[in-house]
Scaffold this motif. Sequence first.
Motif, PDB file in Angstrom:
ATOM      1  N   GLU A  29       7.205   3.802   1.949  1.00  0.00           N
ATOM      2  CA  GLU A  29       7.391   4.184   0.594  1.00  0.00           C
ATOM      3  C   GLU A  29       8.536   3.402  -0.255  1.00  0.00           C
TER       4      GLU A  29
ATOM      5  N   ILE B  56       3.514  -2.975  -5.030  1.00  0.00           N
ATOM      6  CA  ILE B  56       3.685  -1.593  -4.676  1.00  0.00           C
ATOM      7  C   ILE B  56       2.772  -1.495  -3.549  1.00  0.00           C
ATOM      8  N   ASP B  57       1.374  -1.468  -4.238  1.00  0.00           N
ATOM      9  CA  ASP B  57       0.272  -1.300  -3.269  1.00  0.00           C
ATOM     10  C   ASP B  57       0.044  -2.125  -2.174  1.00  0.00           C
TER      11      ASP B  57
ATOM     12  N   ASN C 115       7.906   5.343 -10.230  1.00  0.00           N
ATOM     13  CA  ASN C 115       6.798   5.487 -11.146  1.00  0.00           C
ATOM     14  C   ASN C 115       7.058   5.240 -12.557  1.00  0.00           C
TER      15      ASN C 115
ATOM     16  N   PHE D  90      11.606  -1.090   0.176  1.00  0.00           N
ATOM     17  CA  PHE D  90      10.945  -0.564   0.857  1.00  0.00           C
ATOM     18  C   PHE D  90      11.488  -0.455   2.390  1.00  0.00           C
TER      19      PHE D  90
ATOM     20  N   ASP E  14       3.382   0.190   5.285  1.00  0.00           N
ATOM     21  CA  ASP E  14       3.538   1.710   5.547  1.00  0.00           C
ATOM     22  C   ASP E  14       4.681   2.301   5.332  1.00  0.00           C
TER      23      ASP E  14
ATOM     24  N   LYS F  58       3.187  -1.440   0.522  1.00  0.00           N
ATOM     25  CA  LYS F  58       2.819   0.031   1.150  1.00  0.00           C
ATOM     26  C   LYS F  58       1.622  -0.043   2.168  1.00  0.00           C
TER      27      LYS F  58
ATOM     28  N   LYS G  30      11.285   2.785  -2.929  1.00  0.00           N
ATOM     29  CA  LYS G  30      12.486   3.362  -3.454  1.00  0.00           C
ATOM     30  C   LYS G  30      13.273   2.287  -4.634  1.00  0.00           C
TER      31      LYS G  30
END
Length: 134
Positions: A43, A33-34, A14, A54, A41, A37, A45
């Motif tokens: 997170e 990012i959304d 963030n 990801f 599925d 994700k 980095k």
Amino acid sequence: MKKLVNVETDRDVNEFIEAIPNKKRKADSKIMIDLIKRVKDLEPKIWGVSIVGFGKYKYQRKNGDEYDWFNVGFSPGRAHITVYVMYDINDEPQLLKELGEHKTGKGCLYIKSLENVNLNVLEKIVAKSERWER
């Protein structure tokens, strides 16, 4: 195992995104990012200095050297967002035709603005990115 420059870090994703000076690039990065994700599925980095990656897998080069690498990622550059996929994107001519405005490398897409691409097609491309097979 040798280390690459772009290794997984513990930097805050963030904070990295909020520090992007270009407002449009920052907004596109949040969308990426959304999207990733939701599709993978996993997170995010920070890898190296400027890649949001990801997932993680062991990648072996032709010379036998083995590295940790991410399954899919992106980098918010000044000129465009680079989307890194772990397969030769040029093997997907139909998806590329439907994607919208972009350029390609072997394992990446260069997108100036997410407004100019079909996000549903981008999701399909991201979903296929798992690990580079040589």
